[in-house]
Structure formats: C-alpha cells, structure tokens
Design an enzyme around this catalytic site. Structure first.
Site, PDB file in Angstrom:
ATOM      1  N   PHE A  10       0.898  -1.066   0.066  1.00  0.00           N
ATOM      2  CA  PHE A  10      -0.009   0.024  -0.087  1.00  0.00           C
ATOM      3  C   PHE A  10       0.871   1.321   0.091  1.00  0.00           C
ATOM      4  CE2 PHE A  10      -3.560   2.588   1.941  1.00  0.00           C
ATOM      5  CZ  PHE A  10      -4.261   2.636   0.878  1.00  0.00           C
ATOM      6  N   LYS A 127       7.971  -5.609 -11.065  1.00  0.00           N
ATOM      7  CA  LYS A 127       8.686  -6.231 -12.284  1.00  0.00           C
ATOM      8  C   LYS A 127       9.457  -7.415 -11.874  1.00  0.00           C
ATOM      9  CE  LYS A 127      10.855  -2.241 -12.352  1.00  0.00           C
ATOM     10  NZ  LYS A 127      10.302  -1.060 -12.153  1.00  0.00           N
ATOM     11  N   VAL A 154       6.189  -2.347 -17.507  1.00  0.00           N
ATOM     12  CA  VAL A 154       7.194  -1.625 -18.687  1.00  0.00           C
ATOM     13  C   VAL A 154       6.302  -0.370 -19.280  1.00  0.00           C
ATOM     14  CG1 VAL A 154       8.043  -2.089 -21.015  1.00  0.00           C
ATOM     15  CG2 VAL A 154       7.758  -3.921 -19.617  1.00  0.00           C
ATOM     16  N   GLY A 208      14.216  13.644  -6.931  1.00  0.00           N
ATOM     17  CA  GLY A 208      13.344  12.284  -6.566  1.00  0.00           C
ATOM     18  C   GLY A 208      13.167  11.156  -8.054  1.00  0.00           C
ATOM     19  N   LYS A 226      12.945  -5.065 -17.934  1.00  0.00           N
ATOM     20  CA  LYS A 226      11.877  -4.708 -18.788  1.00  0.00           C
ATOM     21  C   LYS A 226      11.990  -5.325 -20.242  1.00  0.00           C
ATOM     22  CE  LYS A 226      10.851  -0.417 -16.354  1.00  0.00           C
ATOM     23  NZ  LYS A 226      11.384   0.974 -16.231  1.00  0.00           N
TER      24      LYS A 226
HETATM   25  N1  LIG Z   1       6.479   4.216  -8.359  1.00  0.00           N
HETATM   26  C1  LIG Z   1       6.631   4.357  -9.707  1.00  0.00           C
HETATM   27  O1  LIG Z   1       7.159   5.035 -10.426  1.00  0.00           O
HETATM   28  C2  LIG Z   1       6.410   2.754 -10.195  1.00  0.00           C
HETATM   29  C3  LIG Z   1       6.248   2.675 -11.625  1.00  0.00           C
HETATM   30  C4  LIG Z   1       6.094   1.495 -12.252  1.00  0.00           C
HETATM   31  C5  LIG Z   1       6.164   0.282 -11.419  1.00  0.00           C
HETATM   32  N2  LIG Z   1       6.495   0.397 -10.154  1.00  0.00           N
HETATM   33  C6  LIG Z   1       6.524  -0.761  -9.336  1.00  0.00           C
HETATM   34  O2  LIG Z   1       5.367  -0.848  -8.498  1.00  0.00           O
HETATM   35  C7  LIG Z   1       5.773  -1.410  -7.287  1.00  0.00           C
HETATM   36  C8  LIG Z   1       5.186  -0.315  -6.078  1.00  0.00           C
HETATM   37  O3  LIG Z   1       5.943   0.775  -6.260  1.00  0.00           O
HETATM   38  P1  LIG Z   1       5.511   1.866  -5.310  1.00  0.00           P
HETATM   39  O4  LIG Z   1       6.191   3.190  -5.892  1.00  0.00           O
HETATM   40  O5  LIG Z   1       4.057   1.922  -4.666  1.00  0.00           O
HETATM   41  O6  LIG Z   1       6.461   1.637  -4.060  1.00  0.00           O
HETATM   42  P2  LIG Z   1       6.341   1.744  -2.443  1.00  0.00           P
HETATM   43  O7  LIG Z   1       5.882   3.322  -2.370  1.00  0.00           O
HETATM   44  O8  LIG Z   1       7.723   1.587  -1.864  1.00  0.00           O
HETATM   45  O9  LIG Z   1       5.280   0.697  -2.068  1.00  0.00           O
HETATM   46  C9  LIG Z   1       5.656  -0.558  -1.928  1.00  0.00           C
HETATM   47  C10 LIG Z   1       4.828  -1.216  -0.452  1.00  0.00           C
HETATM   48  O10 LIG Z   1       5.164  -2.401  -0.344  1.00  0.00           O
HETATM   49  C11 LIG Z   1       5.033  -2.769   0.856  1.00  0.00           C
HETATM   50  N3  LIG Z   1       5.482  -4.037   1.117  1.00  0.00           N
HETATM   51  C12 LIG Z   1       6.839  -4.513   0.974  1.00  0.00           C
HETATM   52  N4  LIG Z   1       7.138  -5.844   1.073  1.00  0.00           N
HETATM   53  C13 LIG Z   1       5.690  -6.367   1.557  1.00  0.00           C
HETATM   54  C14 LIG Z   1       5.204  -7.438   2.111  1.00  0.00           C
HETATM   55  N5  LIG Z   1       5.827  -8.518   1.903  1.00  0.00           N
HETATM   56  N6  LIG Z   1       4.064  -7.536   2.626  1.00  0.00           N
HETATM   57  C15 LIG Z   1       3.123  -6.476   2.153  1.00  0.00           C
HETATM   58  N7  LIG Z   1       3.517  -5.156   1.787  1.00  0.00           N
HETATM   59  C16 LIG Z   1       4.919  -5.142   1.369  1.00  0.00           C
HETATM   60  C17 LIG Z   1       5.939  -1.846   1.231  1.00  0.00           C
HETATM   61  O11 LIG Z   1       5.728  -1.639   2.841  1.00  0.00           O
HETATM   62  P3  LIG Z   1       6.521  -0.864   3.646  1.00  0.00           P
HETATM   63  O12 LIG Z   1       7.275   0.288   3.169  1.00  0.00           O
HETATM   64  O13 LIG Z   1       5.763  -0.358   4.700  1.00  0.00           O
HETATM   65  O14 LIG Z   1       7.692  -1.903   4.120  1.00  0.00           O
HETATM   66  C18 LIG Z   1       5.240  -0.444   0.549  1.00  0.00           C
HETATM   67  O15 LIG Z   1       4.451   0.319   1.241  1.00  0.00           O
HETATM   68  C19 LIG Z   1       7.064  -1.669  -7.143  1.00  0.00           C
HETATM   69  O16 LIG Z   1       7.331  -2.993  -7.492  1.00  0.00           O
HETATM   70  C20 LIG Z   1       7.715  -0.861  -8.046  1.00  0.00           C
HETATM   71  O17 LIG Z   1       8.870  -1.352  -8.700  1.00  0.00           O
HETATM   72  C21 LIG Z   1       6.457   1.858  -9.573  1.00  0.00           C
END
Ligand SMILES: NC(=O)c1ccc[n+]([C@@H]2O[C@H](COP(=O)([O-])OP(=O)(O)OC[C@H]3O[C@@H](n4cnc5c(N)ncnc54)[C@H](OP(=O)(O)O)[C@@H]3O)[C@@H](O)[C@H]2O)c1
Length: 347
Positions: A10, A127, A154, A208, A226
């Site tokens: 989340f 990914k 991707v 950032g 990707k």
């Molecule tokens: N943001 C982007 O621009 C973007 C674009 C494309 C793809 N993605 C991908 O999308 C995914 C999410 O990105 P995001 O930016 O939302 O990352 P984020 O803000 O770091 O959110 C990931 C969340 O997953 C939680 N988490 C980690 N391990 C877990 C587990 N075992 N059980 C339950 N929750 C868990 C983390 O919790 P805690 O922090 O509380 O530990 C964190 O809240 C990633 O894989 C990222 O590579 C992101």
C-alpha cells in the site's frame, strides 16, 4: 463479476489506484459496468485490514497519508500478512505492488503464486516476478483459469504490453527497441547539457527521479528486466534476465558526450530484443543515435518503445515510464481489461 480486490503493498502506486477508484467509481460503473470493493489491504509497515463487506477507501487513504499507518482503521480483521490476506480473504483479484526484487522476485513472486493457485486473478506493477518467472506464472494462470496482467511493469501507465499483445494482435513482433528507463535518460540529457555523471546523478536524486541507491537503474538492470518481460511476453522468447547483454551508463564520460555531439549523435541507453535465426537476443547498451532516430528525441524522464512487426514496419509509443500516478493508472487499465475479459467482451 463484482471485483473484490486485495491490495498487497500500500505504497505510492496502490494509494494512487485507490484515489482513482474513489474518484471514478460512478464513471467506471456507468461506462464499463465495473463494480468493485476493496476487501483487504496488507502492507508490512502500514498494517493490514480486511472486511468482506468492503473497506472505506477514503478512510484508508487519510490514515495512510496522515499517520503512515492504517492500523487505526477500527473495523474488520487486522494484522494479516500478505500471504494470509491472499489465503484467507474472499478477494477475487490480487493487486500486487510490493517492491521490485530482481534477484529472486520475492516477496511478490510468492504472493502471485499463492493467488493464482487459489484461482485469484492478478494485476501487478512489480517487475521482479514477471521478469524472473513469466512463463511459470503465465502457465499457472492458464491452468487455473486466471488472468495475470502486468501493464505497469514496462513503461508504467503508457500502454506497452497491451499495445503489443492486444492492439496489435495478429501481427508478429520482429523486434523491439526502447528507452525503458527514465532516470538514465534524464542523466544522459544532463550530461549532454555539460554536467558530469556525478553532477547529473545528484540532480536526478534531488528531483526524486533516482533512488538513493541508483545502481539498478544506472547499471541497466531495470531496463534489462523490462526488455526481458517484453521479449518473453510479447515475442514469445525464453529469456532469463541474466541472458541480457547489459552495460549501463556509469562509464560514460563527458568526453564521450562531446565526441558524440561533434558527430551530431546523441547517446541513449537503448534496450533491444530482436530475432536472430530462431533465437531471440536481448541487450541494453548505450548507443550513439543519429538525429533521424526517433529514440534520439526522447528526452528527460520520458520512455519510448518502437515495435517492428511483420505487418507494420514501425509502431512507436512515447510517454511517462514512472511515477505513482502513472503506475496506478496501469493497474486501472489492467482491471478494466480484466472486466472486459470476464464479461465475455473478449477472450
Ligand atoms: N512508483 C513508480 O513510479 C512505479 C512505476 C512502475 C512500477 N512500479 C513498481 O510498482 C511497485 C510499487 O511501487 P511503489 O512506488 O508503490 O513502491 P512503494 O511506495 O515502496 O510501495 C511498496 C509497498 O509494498 C510494501 N511491501 C513490501 N513488502 C511487503 C510484503 N511482504 N507484504 C506487504 N507489503 C509489502 C511496502 O511496505 P513498507 O514500506 O511499509 O515496508 C510498501 O508500502 C514496485 O514493484 C515498483 O517497482 C513503480
């Protein structure tokens, strides 16, 4: 089908999806007959809550944004781990957005396996599991009669996977070239404007765009993941991440930049997948592109992908390749595609 979503992870992406689901609820129902409840959220630090009657999304968002925790939500069952959430709740779609791990795909890989084994559809932006285990997961999904969708892995919310697999269905993709990582593209642009690699990276971090640990981006691992996903999911390859010929941008010097500019070339980190005899080859390499090359004009944090197919020589798409809102939109587009498929509008 009424969608009962479990959000595992989340963070930025899942919260952005949640915000959009709240804002567009009426529109999605009216236009697409898309009806949903979020029945569970599970996140390591922020906490976990589930309720088969559906959670109050605005309350979850406010708690996460104000307290960095949803532990005070109050109603329902709290404290389930991600795996327990998938196993014990009545969700019929897992929205998996935990962190990307390119070494072993965990924890997302176990979450996705668990969901598919239970007959739960999966949409994800993560990914790691898709780059490392696409064929295993896709065949598990088929055996279980489930959908596995991963548009956001991707080019984030810019449609790359669905463009290739759905919009261009029936064509054979012969090769793919792309700028698949915005951070390295930004750093190269800054270097082209006269900054050193270290200065450019520092600016990217201040804005950032780059992580505190930038190695995954700068050494080309993110682009390699990707192009692996594209080679396997779009071109039918059997590529492992380790098979990608890979060089990042850390060794590019200011002299390389001036030399390229003197020859009217632009240095870009280009990811490629192409057919060579009966094999698919993949690589991520800095290349000196001529000005006539569309990829040479993709600037800043933008991403781009050019598909070459048997029926159309070049189809290109350019757009944001990162950002919580963009990736949140990718999840929405996957959910709407799932809605179309499950309602029999396409197979
Ligand atoms: N943001 C982007 O621009 C973007 C674009 C494309 C793809 N993605 C991908 O999308 C995914 C999410 O990105 P995001 O930016 O939302 O990352 P984020 O803000 O770091 O959110 C990931 C969340 O997953 C939680 N988490 C980690 N391990 C877990 C587990 N075992 N059980 C339950 N929750 C868990 C983390 O919790 P805690 O922090 O509380 O530990 C964190 O809240 C990633 O894989 C990222 O590579 C992101």
């Amino acid at each position: 089908m009424r969608f009962r979503l479990a959000l595992v992870g989340f963070g930025r992406v899942a919260q952005s999806l949640t915000k959009t689901l709240i804002e567009k609820r009426a529109q999605l129902k009216r236009q697409f007959h898309f009806d949903y409840e979020v029945v569970a959220v599970s996140d390591t630090i922020k906490g976990a809550v589930s309720d088969p009657r559906g959670l109050r999304l605005q309350k979850l968002l406010s708690l996460a944004q104000k307290n960095g925790s949803i532990k005070d939500y109050g109603k329902g069952t709290s404290g389930l781990s991600a795996i327990e959430t998938i196993a014990r709740t009545e969700a019929n779609v897992l929205v998996e957005t935990t962190w990307t791990n390119l070494e072993n795909g965990e924890p997302g890989l176990s979450h996705i396996r668990k969901a598919l084994n239970k007959g739960v559809h999966v949409v994800t932006t993560n990914k790691g599991p898709i780059a490392l285990a696409y064929h295993e997961l896709a065949s598990l999904a088929r055996r279980k009669g489930c959908q596995l969708r991963f548009e956001g892995t991707v080019l984030s919310g810019t449609p790359a996977i669905s463009l290739a697999k759905e919009a261009l269905a029936g064509s054979t993709v012969r090769s793919i070239r792309g700028i698949l990582n915005g951070t390295t593209n930004f750093v190269l642009d800054e270097m082209a404007a006269g900054r050193t690699y270290t200065q450019a990276l520092k600016t990217a971090q201040e804005l950032g765009y780059a992580e505190a640990d930038p190695i995954t981006d700068m050494e080309g691992w993110d682009s390699a993941a990707k192009i692996t996903i594209l080679a396997n999911a779009v071109m039918g390859g059997r590529i492992r991440l380790a098979d990608v010929r890979r060089q990042g941008i850390t060794r590019i010097t200011s002299e390389d930049m001036s030399d390229a500019q003197a020859k009217r070339r632009r240095i870009k980190l280009v990811a490629k997948a192409y057919r060579e005899k009966d094999r698919i080859r993949t690589q991520v390499m800095p290349e000196r592109l001529e000005e006539s090359d569309l990829l040479s004009h993709v600037s800043g944090v933008l991403n781009a992908m050019i598909l070459s197919t048997d029926v159309q020589p070049e189809v290109a798409i350019v757009g944001p390749g990162a950002g919580g809102d963009s990736a949140g939109y990718a999840l929405l587009s996957d959910l709407l595609a799932l809605n179309r498929i499950l309602n029999g509008e396409e197979s």
